[in-house]
Design a protein around this motif. Structure first.
Motif, PDB file in Angstrom:
ATOM      1  N   LEU A 290       0.833  -1.209   0.000  1.00 35.30           N
ATOM      2  CA  LEU A 290       0.000   0.000   0.000  1.00 35.30           C
ATOM      3  C   LEU A 290       0.864   1.254   0.000  1.00 35.30           C
ATOM      4  CD1 LEU A 290      -2.899  -0.426   2.594  1.00 35.30           C
ATOM      5  CD2 LEU A 290      -3.077  -0.140   0.112  1.00 35.30           C
ATOM      6  N   ASN A 291       1.927   1.220   0.838  1.00 39.94           N
ATOM      7  CA  ASN A 291       2.754   2.407   1.008  1.00 39.94           C
ATOM      8  C   ASN A 291       4.163   2.025   1.461  1.00 39.94           C
ATOM      9  OD1 ASN A 291       3.814   4.905   1.536  1.00 39.94           O
ATOM     10  ND2 ASN A 291       2.644   5.221   3.428  1.00 39.94           N
ATOM     11  N   PRO A 292       4.951   1.455   0.541  1.00 37.58           N
ATOM     12  CA  PRO A 292       6.289   0.972   0.936  1.00 37.58           C
ATOM     13  C   PRO A 292       7.226   2.086   1.403  1.00 37.58           C
ATOM     14  CG  PRO A 292       5.967   0.778  -1.456  1.00 37.58           C
ATOM     15  CD  PRO A 292       4.636   1.155  -0.865  1.00 37.58           C
ATOM     16  N   LYS A 293       6.933   3.328   0.990  1.00 38.65           N
ATOM     17  CA  LYS A 293       7.838   4.423   1.344  1.00 38.65           C
ATOM     18  C   LYS A 293       7.852   4.721   2.842  1.00 38.65           C
ATOM     19  CE  LYS A 293       6.683   6.596  -2.688  1.00 38.65           C
ATOM     20  NZ  LYS A 293       6.366   7.673  -3.600  1.00 38.65           N
ATOM     21  N   GLN A 294       6.846   4.221   3.585  1.00 34.94           N
ATOM     22  CA  GLN A 294       6.812   4.492   5.021  1.00 34.94           C
ATOM     23  C   GLN A 294       7.915   3.734   5.770  1.00 34.94           C
ATOM     24  OE1 GLN A 294       3.489   2.310   7.265  1.00 34.94           O
ATOM     25  NE2 GLN A 294       2.976   1.787   5.154  1.00 34.94           N
ATOM     26  N   PHE A 295       8.544   2.727   5.109  1.00 30.40           N
ATOM     27  CA  PHE A 295       9.488   1.880   5.838  1.00 30.40           C
ATOM     28  C   PHE A 295      10.935   2.289   5.633  1.00 30.40           C
ATOM     29  CE2 PHE A 295       5.830  -1.028   5.072  1.00 30.40           C
ATOM     30  CZ  PHE A 295       5.504  -1.255   6.403  1.00 30.40           C
ATOM     31  N   ASP A 296      11.702   2.137   6.716  1.00 31.62           N
ATOM     32  CA  ASP A 296      13.161   2.261   6.630  1.00 31.62           C
ATOM     33  C   ASP A 296      13.735   0.873   6.966  1.00 31.62           C
ATOM     34  OD1 ASP A 296      15.800   3.018   6.672  1.00 31.62           O
ATOM     35  OD2 ASP A 296      15.691   4.131   8.549  1.00 31.62           O
ATOM     36  N   VAL A 297      13.840   0.535   8.247  1.00 30.37           N
ATOM     37  CA  VAL A 297      14.311  -0.799   8.635  1.00 30.37           C
ATOM     38  C   VAL A 297      13.149  -1.584   9.223  1.00 30.37           C
ATOM     39  CG1 VAL A 297      15.823  -2.095  10.189  1.00 30.37           C
ATOM     40  CG2 VAL A 297      16.669  -0.016   9.080  1.00 30.37           C
ATOM     41  N   ILE A 298      12.951  -2.791   8.718  1.00 29.30           N
ATOM     42  CA  ILE A 298      11.940  -3.700   9.278  1.00 29.30           C
ATOM     43  C   ILE A 298      12.695  -4.822   9.975  1.00 29.30           C
ATOM     44  CG2 ILE A 298      10.179  -5.419   8.691  1.00 29.30           C
ATOM     45  CD1 ILE A 298       9.358  -3.676   6.327  1.00 29.30           C
ATOM     46  N   VAL A 299      12.413  -5.045  11.248  1.00 29.70           N
ATOM     47  CA  VAL A 299      13.068  -6.164  11.938  1.00 29.70           C
ATOM     48  C   VAL A 299      11.999  -7.201  12.284  1.00 29.70           C
ATOM     49  CG1 VAL A 299      12.930  -5.076  14.255  1.00 29.70           C
ATOM     50  CG2 VAL A 299      14.624  -6.860  13.804  1.00 29.70           C
ATOM     51  N   THR A 300      12.310  -8.458  11.993  1.00 26.81           N
ATOM     52  CA  THR A 300      11.297  -9.477  12.222  1.00 26.81           C
ATOM     53  C   THR A 300      11.912 -10.867  12.378  1.00 26.81           C
ATOM     54  OG1 THR A 300       9.120 -10.250  11.478  1.00 26.81           O
ATOM     55  CG2 THR A 300      10.780  -9.894   9.760  1.00 26.81           C
ATOM     56  N   ASN A 301      11.082 -11.818  12.726  1.00 28.26           N
ATOM     57  CA  ASN A 301      11.581 -13.163  12.995  1.00 28.26           C
ATOM     58  C   ASN A 301      11.874 -13.904  11.690  1.00 28.26           C
ATOM     59  OD1 ASN A 301       9.197 -14.195  11.957  1.00 28.26           O
ATOM     60  ND2 ASN A 301       8.328 -14.775  13.927  1.00 28.26           N
ATOM     61  N   ASN A 302      12.295 -15.134  11.828  1.00 24.31           N
ATOM     62  CA  ASN A 302      12.766 -15.908  10.683  1.00 24.31           C
ATOM     63  C   ASN A 302      11.671 -16.110   9.628  1.00 24.31           C
ATOM     64  OD1 ASN A 302      14.387 -17.566   9.130  1.00 24.31           O
ATOM     65  ND2 ASN A 302      15.047 -18.851  10.825  1.00 24.31           N
ATOM     66  N   ILE A 303      10.527 -16.608  10.040  1.00 25.54           N
ATOM     67  CA  ILE A 303       9.511 -16.964   9.032  1.00 25.54           C
ATOM     68  C   ILE A 303       8.815 -15.726   8.462  1.00 25.54           C
ATOM     69  CG2 ILE A 303       7.615 -17.444  10.671  1.00 25.54           C
ATOM     70  CD1 ILE A 303       7.010 -19.864   8.655  1.00 25.54           C
ATOM     71  N   PHE A 304       8.542 -14.731   9.303  1.00 28.88           N
ATOM     72  CA  PHE A 304       7.899 -13.528   8.755  1.00 28.88           C
ATOM     73  C   PHE A 304       8.861 -12.815   7.801  1.00 28.88           C
ATOM     74  CE2 PHE A 304       5.261 -13.107  12.939  1.00 28.88           C
ATOM     75  CZ  PHE A 304       4.490 -14.181  12.559  1.00 28.88           C
ATOM     76  N   GLY A 305      10.161 -12.841   8.140  1.00 31.06           N
ATOM     77  CA  GLY A 305      11.173 -12.217   7.282  1.00 31.06           C
ATOM     78  C   GLY A 305      11.284 -12.922   5.945  1.00 31.06           C
ATOM     79  N   ASP A 306      11.151 -14.243   5.974  1.00 35.14           N
ATOM     80  CA  ASP A 306      11.182 -15.015   4.728  1.00 35.14           C
ATOM     81  C   ASP A 306      10.058 -14.563   3.803  1.00 35.14           C
ATOM     82  OD1 ASP A 306      11.836 -17.168   2.924  1.00 35.14           O
ATOM     83  OD2 ASP A 306      10.070 -18.208   3.695  1.00 35.14           O
ATOM     84  N   ILE A 307       8.877 -14.481   4.355  1.00 35.15           N
ATOM     85  CA  ILE A 307       7.698 -14.170   3.547  1.00 35.15           C
ATOM     86  C   ILE A 307       7.708 -12.703   3.097  1.00 35.15           C
ATOM     87  CG2 ILE A 307       5.167 -14.050   3.586  1.00 35.15           C
ATOM     88  CD1 ILE A 307       5.364 -16.369   5.754  1.00 35.15           C
ATOM     89  N   LEU A 308       7.958 -11.795   4.041  1.00 33.82           N
ATOM     90  CA  LEU A 308       7.896 -10.367   3.695  1.00 33.82           C
ATOM     91  C   LEU A 308       8.997  -9.957   2.721  1.00 33.82           C
ATOM     92  CD1 LEU A 308       6.996  -8.748   7.141  1.00 33.82           C
ATOM     93  CD2 LEU A 308       5.446  -9.301   5.248  1.00 33.82           C
ATOM     94  N   SER A 309      10.166 -10.652   2.766  1.00 41.10           N
ATOM     95  CA  SER A 309      11.237 -10.236   1.849  1.00 41.10           C
ATOM     96  C   SER A 309      10.936 -10.638   0.411  1.00 41.10           C
ATOM     97  CB  SER A 309      12.612 -10.740   2.303  1.00 41.10           C
ATOM     98  OG  SER A 309      12.644 -12.136   2.382  1.00 41.10           O
ATOM     99  N   ASP A 310      10.250 -11.755   0.212  1.00 38.89           N
ATOM    100  CA  ASP A 310       9.799 -12.065  -1.151  1.00 38.89           C
ATOM    101  C   ASP A 310       8.791 -11.014  -1.611  1.00 38.89           C
ATOM    102  OD1 ASP A 310      11.299 -14.460  -1.172  1.00 38.89           O
ATOM    103  OD2 ASP A 310       9.725 -15.512  -2.283  1.00 38.89           O
ATOM    104  N   GLU A 311       7.894 -10.658  -0.729  1.00 39.10           N
ATOM    105  CA  GLU A 311       6.883  -9.657  -1.089  1.00 39.10           C
ATOM    106  C   GLU A 311       7.560  -8.319  -1.425  1.00 39.10           C
ATOM    107  OE1 GLU A 311       4.146  -8.459   1.953  1.00 39.10           O
ATOM    108  OE2 GLU A 311       2.809  -7.497   0.510  1.00 39.10           O
ATOM    109  N   ALA A 312       8.535  -7.931  -0.598  1.00 37.57           N
ATOM    110  CA  ALA A 312       9.199  -6.638  -0.792  1.00 37.57           C
ATOM    111  C   ALA A 312       9.986  -6.596  -2.104  1.00 37.57           C
ATOM    112  CB  ALA A 312      10.128  -6.336   0.382  1.00 37.57           C
ATOM    113  N   SER A 313      10.451  -7.761  -2.579  1.00 33.81           N
ATOM    114  CA  SER A 313      11.260  -7.773  -3.795  1.00 33.81           C
ATOM    115  C   SER A 313      10.447  -7.301  -4.998  1.00 33.81           C
ATOM    116  CB  SER A 313      11.823  -9.165  -4.060  1.00 33.81           C
ATOM    117  OG  SER A 313      10.829 -10.025  -4.563  1.00 33.81           O
ATOM    118  N   VAL A 314       9.150  -7.442  -4.922  1.00 37.31           N
ATOM    119  CA  VAL A 314       8.269  -7.011  -6.011  1.00 37.31           C
ATOM    120  C   VAL A 314       8.307  -5.487  -6.176  1.00 37.31           C
ATOM    121  CG1 VAL A 314       5.840  -6.882  -6.696  1.00 37.31           C
ATOM    122  CG2 VAL A 314       6.762  -9.001  -5.785  1.00 37.31           C
TER     123      VAL A 314
END
Ligand code: IPM
Ligand code: MG
Length: 354
Positions: free
Chosen positions: A230-254
């Motif tokens: 919706l609004n990727p510009k709001q983020f600078d550093v996202i810190v998260t656990n192993n599985i959420f990081g796996d999923i969100l990083s694929d999403e962010a690559s788009v």
């Protein structure tokens, strides 16, 4: 000399690491770093040779190196092997064996590629975020059961466990990184449901007290997934656990247009490891069309974080910028009106741009 262990792995891993080594050798000529390369196998390739996805000898060689450059592992051929022999086991062996507790996955939007993103240009333009994923804990490494009978019914289970020190060290790294970026940390959890996430949130809040100049916010993972598009510009550093990081990083690559462009650094207690975030893409392996940029940019991260050579890292990043600005595109980011190039050709162009 600086010893780099190269682990091409399976599928396109072979081609893309070959490209990255070419670029590193060219950079070495220019910057006199004194790089020395040594190769090891992992994944299916290692299984074929040694009957195991990762040998102790390969892990030991990595422990002694100044940095590890990793391609990708996996392929249909090995999908039906028992879990402990599957190619992915090599990644987990390296992550655990080298203590790679933090995985840094930056997403950058290249102005030249803004139309390659399936998201609207005005939405993604200017976004620049870094996912800091915990990499050696959580549900990936917790106790599990592949199959058991309960009241005569088959079931399986995995366990999400996090300790205070594990959360502290990843959180500190995220805050330290935010300090040299735009000073914002978003911690992502599922604290409304999971106990491990409630501890996560508490520890993140505690660590934050030592970083008064960094702004902290918390998001539940479902909302974070939505906010990313919706609004990727709001983020600078996202810190998260192993599985959420796996999923969100694929999403962010788009957001950046193609997963083929995305590098990562896995920061370790001993040696750190650098790899593109995409997989081994068996469907295009050996065709000479894979995009090596994610791996080449991972090599740049190796120079920056493991060898302290920001100058050489920047040179690689600039060479990639120029290659894209000049209109060269591998198949994954090709659109009409641009110059389509294969893996070798684009590598050559990047080398010439150094
Ligand atoms: C990644 C990959 C791995 C993971 C797979 C290949 C086991 O998806 O590095 O993101 O889930 O960690
Ligand atoms: Mg993944």
């Amino acid at each position: 000399m600086k010893k780099i262990i190269v682990i091409p792995g399976d599928g396109i891993g072979q081609e893309i690491t070959a490209s990255a080594v070419k670029v590193l050798k060219k950079v070495d000529e220019k910057f006199n770093i004194g790089l020395e390369f040594d190769y090891r196998d992992a994944g299916g390739t290692s299984y074929e040779k040694f009957g195991t996805p990762l040998t102790d000898e390969a892990l030991d060689a990595c422990k002694k190196a100044d940095g590890v450059l990793f391609g990708a592992v996996g392929g249909k051929k090995w999908d039906s092997l028992p879990v402990h022999l599957r190619p992915e086991k090599a990644i987990f062996g390296l992550r655990k064996g080298l203590g790679l507790f933090a995985n840094l996955r930056p997403t950058k939007v290249y102005p030249e590629l803004i139309n390659s993103s399936p998201l609207k240009p005005e939405l993604v333009g200017g976004s620049d975020l870094l996912i800091v994923r915990e990499l050696v804990g959580g549900i990936y490494f917790g106790p599990r059961c592949e199959s058991e009978l309960k009241d005569g019914v088959e079931q399986a289970w995995d366990t999400e466990i996090y300790s205070v020190p594990e959360i502290e060290r990843i959180t500190k790294l995220a805050f330290e990184t935010a300090k040299i970026r735009r000073g914002k940390v978003t911690s992502v959890d599922k604290a409304n449901v999971l106990a491990a996430s409630r501890l996560w949130r508490k520890v993140v809040n505690d660590v934050a007290k030592n970083f008064p100049d960094v702004e902290l916010s918390h998001l539940y993972v479902d909302n974070a997934a939505m906010q990313l598009v919706l609004n990727p510009k709001q983020f600078d550093v996202i810190v998260t656990n192993n599985i959420f990081g796996d999923i969100l990083s694929d999403e962010a690559s788009v957001i950046g247009g193609s997963i083929g462009l995305m590098p990562s650094a896995s920061i370790g207690e001993l040696t750190s490891l650098y790899e593109p975030i995409h997989g081994s893409a068996p469907d295009i392996a050996g065709k000479g069309i894979a995009n090596p940029m994610g791996t080449i940019l991972s090599a740049a991260m190796l120079l920056r974080y493991s060898l302290n050579r920001d100058d050489a890292a920047q040179a690689i990043e600039n060479a990639i910028d120029k290659t894209l600005a000049d209109g060269y595109r591998t198949a994954d980011i090709f659109t009409d009106g641009f110059k389509r190039v294969g893996t070798d050709e684009v590598t050559e162009i990047i080398c010439n741009n150094l």
